[in-house]
Each structure stands twice: as structure tokens, then as C-alpha cells.
Design a protein around this motif. Structure first.
Motif, mmCIF file in Angstrom:
data_model
loop_
_atom_site.group_PDB
_atom_site.id
_atom_site.type_symbol
_atom_site.label_atom_id
_atom_site.label_comp_id
_atom_site.label_asym_id
_atom_site.label_seq_id
_atom_site.Cartn_x
_atom_site.Cartn_y
_atom_site.Cartn_z
ATOM 1 N N HIS A 31 1.953 -8.886 13.111
ATOM 2 C CA HIS A 31 2.146 -7.610 12.076
ATOM 3 C C HIS A 31 2.342 -7.907 10.698
ATOM 4 O O HIS A 31 2.804 -9.099 10.937
ATOM 5 N N ASN A 32 2.091 -6.879 9.448
ATOM 6 C CA ASN A 32 2.392 -7.504 8.623
ATOM 7 C C ASN A 32 1.921 -8.728 8.249
ATOM 8 O O ASN A 32 2.876 -10.187 6.733
ATOM 9 N N PRO A 35 1.502 -10.427 4.076
ATOM 10 C CA PRO A 35 3.061 -10.291 3.313
ATOM 11 C C PRO A 35 3.770 -10.873 3.972
ATOM 12 O O PRO A 35 4.958 -12.439 3.557
ATOM 13 N N ASN A 36 3.686 -11.062 5.386
ATOM 14 C CA ASN A 36 4.713 -12.395 5.968
ATOM 15 C C ASN A 36 4.681 -13.713 6.077
ATOM 16 O O ASN A 36 5.710 -14.480 5.259
ATOM 17 N N SER A 88 2.205 -7.044 -1.820
ATOM 18 C CA SER A 88 1.458 -6.849 -0.056
ATOM 19 C C SER A 88 1.646 -5.607 1.201
ATOM 20 O O SER A 88 1.724 -4.975 2.574
ATOM 21 N N LEU A 89 3.301 -5.433 0.754
ATOM 22 C CA LEU A 89 3.689 -5.282 1.712
ATOM 23 C C LEU A 89 3.976 -3.635 1.983
ATOM 24 O O LEU A 89 3.565 -3.060 3.111
ATOM 25 N N GLN A 92 -0.705 -2.170 2.295
ATOM 26 C CA GLN A 92 -1.150 -3.136 3.589
ATOM 27 C C GLN A 92 -2.579 -3.372 3.002
ATOM 28 O O GLN A 92 -3.568 -4.439 3.360
ATOM 29 N N GLN A 233 11.833 -6.737 9.836
ATOM 30 C CA GLN A 233 10.963 -5.777 9.054
ATOM 31 C C GLN A 233 9.775 -5.062 9.802
ATOM 32 O O GLN A 233 9.191 -5.778 10.355
ATOM 33 N N ASP A 235 6.557 -2.510 10.940
ATOM 34 C CA ASP A 235 5.404 -3.040 11.259
ATOM 35 C C ASP A 235 4.969 -1.737 9.973
ATOM 36 O O ASP A 235 4.916 -0.231 10.404
ATOM 37 N N MET A 236 3.997 -2.085 8.977
ATOM 38 C CA MET A 236 3.565 -1.552 7.515
ATOM 39 C C MET A 236 2.155 -1.321 7.204
ATOM 40 O O MET A 236 2.510 -1.183 5.890
ATOM 41 N N ARG A 237 1.339 -1.650 8.490
ATOM 42 C CA ARG A 237 -0.140 -1.106 8.292
ATOM 43 C C ARG A 237 -0.058 0.349 7.767
ATOM 44 O O ARG A 237 -1.154 0.792 7.575
#
Length: 399
Positions: A31-32, A35-36, A88-89, A92, A233, A235-237
Motif C-alpha cells: 500500500h502507499n 509515496p513509499n 503523494s501520501l 493518493q 504508516q 493505508d492512505m488510499r
């Protein structure tokens, strides 16, 4: 080639090993993803700076002159990678486009210079060091990295501040989305920037070249921080941060109007069947559409959408068919609250109603009741309940 093992060498090597391992995990995290990957590249770029410090501390440059000007400096990427990680975080759908690439032109020039020097004869590199790098390009690189980091750090903090203000109007559960650790990271980089300025002063005005190289150790600490908390962190989806444009000021109230379902009492009051909105008499701006306000009230009160522990403004929009911007405006101006406070108010009133029911108290624990009323975290429940009632849940005495 001899390598003297000292505590400093062991510590720097451990930092580098952790950086490479954490960067690999971030790059392939499920996920992410974008950004990751920005964060993984930032981690590796900082790690290469630390690697240079390791080689100097170990005396490897002095033992092998061919290692001079090894292309391990990509410091002008620190700022852009940090900024695009934050951007980007919190949004998404963000995609890196051609117009963004100019941010990386300085580090591209930096990389080309070092790769060119790497394949030049030693005499050429020695001449470049004495005639160009030490008097000129080193200063441009070191001071330029500091200036770049300061600029992008400021942009990142500003973006994060706007995001944290936007969050309560769009999410009912914030504990995993506040990005507190990211704020800590940005502040840690701020400390590094201050130390960087100290080094600039010491080197430029007192000619203490590499006599006070604390930034390597501070950046090593940043590497450890990223590796430890970056992987945790959430999941920021679901987060699509796009601040609403400023809404024009609503007209002055034309009279006192009760909100739908109002009765005398506090902000919320319990009923036997549902949590009913019952704020004190409030002047509703004429610009607030009573039908829209009623539809929102119906979705939350009658259809009990507040029981969804991760309810978002977008989900309420999809359920009601109302535009997110319209819902946000109506909640702020009609109910006089943020979306987060409105939804959590319903949850708190549901908990209070359940605590007044002996059957519920006998069947469930306090936390069990909280979970059935839409909370999904003990910490969040305790904080929100005390915010609305003034007492901790365990101290609450049902009327």
C-alpha cells in the motif's frame, strides 16, 4: 586495505544496513506504493551521504585515492523527494508528471558531475579538487543542499498543516491519518538544517573543513527514524486531499430557525429509539438549504451511518447523492461543526444511551459498547468521549 573497527564505524554500518533493508521493504510495500517509493529513494540518498561519512571515519579515502569523487552524493534530491513524498501520501491519486521533473534538475547535474569525475584519471580529479571543487563547487553543493532542504521542508510543513486542517471535515476517524510521525520527521530535518547552517558558518568563516561534521550523525538519526516509523504508516488510499476552494461568506441570518429535529437541550440528546439531533436554537444562514440539511440528518440519525467506524465525507456523499462540497458547507454552517465532530457526537450519544440500558451494560464491556456505536479504537473512544462529556467513559454516570 585496513579497516579499524571503532564504535563509530559499527554504528554507521548498522545505520546503513538498516537503511538498505528499510528501503527495500518500502519499495515493495503493498500500500502507499508511490509515496513509499519516494521515501525509499530519500532513505537511500541520505544513506549515501552517511556512507561518505563512514568512509572518511574509517580512513578508506586515504588508503585508496581512486575512491575520491565516487558518485555517492545525491544530496540535492533530499528536498524534492521529501516534498513529493508528503504530496503523494496525502493525495493518493497523485502522479509524477513531466512538469514535476524540473525539481530534480539540480540533483541530475550533481550526479552527472560525480559520474564524469569517477572515470577521469586521478590527476584530473586532483586538479578538479584543488582548483574547482574546494573553492567553488563544494560550496555550491553544500550550501545549495541546505537551501533546497529549507525550501522544500517549508513547503512540506505548509502542505501538512493544510492537510491536518482539512482532515476533520472529511473523516470521522482520524487516529491513523493525522501523520504525527511525519511531523516529527519534518521537525527532525529542521534540526538537521539548523546544524547544517552551523557547519556552513564554521567552514566558510572559520575554515574548519570537516572538523565539525555533525550533520552526518544527525542524518543517520533521520535514517533510523524513517526506517522505524515509515513502515508503520496506515493505508492512505482513501485520502484524496484536495482542499475545497474558499466558500463565499454566507449571507447574514434572516431569522431564528430550528434545525430539523431540534428540541431544547444540549448539542445532542438521547431518545429511546435513535440518537436525535437536538442542538440549542441556532440561527441558520439563509444560504443553507434546509432540504440538504435534513437529508444529512436523516442519513446520520435515521439510517445510522455513524455506526460505520471509518465513515468519510466521500462515503456520505455517495450514500446521499449530495456533492461533497455541499455536504461540507452544510455541516459547517448548518450544524455548526466539523464533519468529524458531527459524526462522533452521534457515537458518543449512542454510547451514553447504551450505558443507560442495564441489559447492554450486563451483556457488553464498556469498550464493546463503544465498538458497537461506531468507535474502532480504545484511545480514540476515550479521547472523544471526554471531549464531548468532560469526563472519562469509566467515570460517566448515566442519568
Amino acid at each position: 586495505m585496513q579497516l579499524t573497527i571503532t564504535p563509530a564505524i559499527v554504528l554507521l554500518f548498522a545505520v546503513l544496513a538498516q537503511a538498505v533493508f528499510a528501503a527495500g521493504l518500502l519499495w515493495f510495500a503493498p500500500h502507499n506504493q508511490l509515496p513509499n517509493r519516494f521515501l525509499a529513494l530519500l532513505l537511500l540518498a541520505i544513506a549515501l551521504w552517511v556512507l561518505d561519512g563512514l568512509w572518511r571515519a574509517a580512513g578508506l579515502y586515504g588508503q585508496n585515492a581512486n575512491w575520491y569523487f565516487t558518485p555517492i552524493y545525491y544530496s540535492l534530491a533530499f528536498g524534492p523527494l521529501l516534498y513529493f513524498y508528503v504530496q503523494s501520501l496525502v493525495s493518493q491519486p497523485f502522479q509524477l508528471r513531466r512538469r514535476h521533473l524540473w525539481h530534480f534538475v539540480p540533483v541530475l547535474v550533481q550526479a552527472v558531475l560525480y559520474w564524469w569525475l569517477r572515470f577521469e584519471p586521478y590527476q584530473t580529479r586532483l586538479w578538479f579538487w584543488e582548483q574547482v571543487h574546494q573553492p567553488y563547487t563544494y560550496r555550491i553543493e553544500f550550501i545549495g543542499t541546505w537551501v533546497s532542504l529549507i525550501i522544500y521542508l517549508g513547503l512540506s510543513l505548509q502542505l501538512l498543516r493544510h492537510y491536518r486542517r482539512w482532515l476533520p471535515d472529511n473523516f470521522s476517524e482520524l487516529s491513523q491519518l493525522r501523520l504525527k510521525w511525519l511531523r516529527v520527521l519534518l521537525l527532525a530535518l529542521g534540526v538537521v538544517s539548523v546544524q547544517w547552517l552551523v557547519e556552513v558558518v564554521l567552514r566558510e568563516f572559520f575554515h574548519l573543513y570537516y572538523a565539525y561534521d555533525y550533520s552526518t550523525w544527525l542524518l543517520g538519526g533521520v535514517v533510523l527514524l524513517i526506517g522505524v516509523v515509515g513502515l508503520r504508516q496506515a493505508d492512505m488510499r482513501a485520502v484524496h486531499f484536495a482542499p475545497l476552494q474558499a466558500v463565499e461568506k454566507a449571507p447574514q441570518p434572516v431569522g431564528e430557525t430550528l434545525l430539523p429535529g431540534e428540541a431544547s437541550g444540549g448539542l445532542f440528546c438521547a431518545s429511546s429509539d435513535a440518537v436525535a439531533v437536538a442542538p440549542t436554537v441556532r440561527q441558520v444562514p439563509a444560504a443553507v438549504d434546509a432540504a440538504v440539511l435534513e437529508r444529512i440528518r436523516q442519513a446520520l440519525e435515521d439510517e445510522q451511518l455513524y455506526l460505520n467506524p471509518t465513515l468519510t465525507l466521500a462515503e456520505l456523499s455517495a450514500h446521499t447523492g449530495l456533492a461533497p462540497r455541499l455536504i461540507s458547507f452544510t455541516v459547517n454552517n448548518g450544524f455548526g461543526q466539523s464533519f468529524n465532530d458531527l459524526v462522533n457526537g452521534y457515537r458518543v450519544e449512542a454510547v451514553k444511551r447504551r450505558l443507560a440500558n442495564p441489559a447492554d451494560v450486563a451483556r457488553l464491556t464498556l469498550l464493546g459498547i463503544a465498538f458497537e456505536c461506531g468507535f474502532n479504537s480504545k484511545t480514540t473512544f476515550n479521547r472523544i468521549f471526554k471531549q464531548f462529556t468532560g469526563v472519562a467513559p469509566s467515570e460517566f454516570a448515566p442519568q
